[in-house]
Scaffold this motif. Structure first.
Motif, short mmCIF file in Angstrom:
data_model
loop_
_atom_site.label_atom_id
_atom_site.label_comp_id
_atom_site.label_asym_id
_atom_site.label_seq_id
_atom_site.Cartn_x
_atom_site.Cartn_y
_atom_site.Cartn_z
N MET A 15 0.85 -1.20 0.00
CA MET A 15 0.00 0.00 0.00
C MET A 15 0.88 1.25 0.00
N ASN A 17 1.25 5.49 0.09
CA ASN A 17 0.56 6.61 0.70
C ASN A 17 0.29 7.64 -0.39
N TYR A 26 -6.83 4.69 -3.01
CA TYR A 26 -6.27 3.47 -3.57
C TYR A 26 -6.38 3.59 -5.10
N LEU A 42 -9.75 5.34 0.56
CA LEU A 42 -9.51 4.16 1.38
C LEU A 42 -10.75 3.87 2.23
#
Length: 60
Positions: A15, A17, A26, A42
């Motif tokens: 994942m 940032n 995302y 998210l």
């Protein structure tokens, strides 16, 4: 964000940032031709949207 980096993030199991207008998102898919990304906030996969790659920012 450039096209290549957005694609790397979308393909990575890790994942990253990434934010869009200050909201953590995302990246699902990157369209190189239109320079758009399919994203969602998210925790809100029902809120998918297409945004320009230049609206995405990666934070380290």
């Amino acid at each position: 964000m450039n096209n290549q980096r957005a694609k790397e993030i979308a393909a990575s199991p890790v994942m990253a940032n990434v934010t869009c207008n200050g909201i953590p998102v995302y990246i699902q898919h990157v369209d190189e031709e239109t320079e758009m990304a399919r994203i969602y906030p998210l925790g809100e996969p029902e809120n998918e949207q297409n945004v320009p790659l230049d609206s995405l920012k990666e934070h380290h």
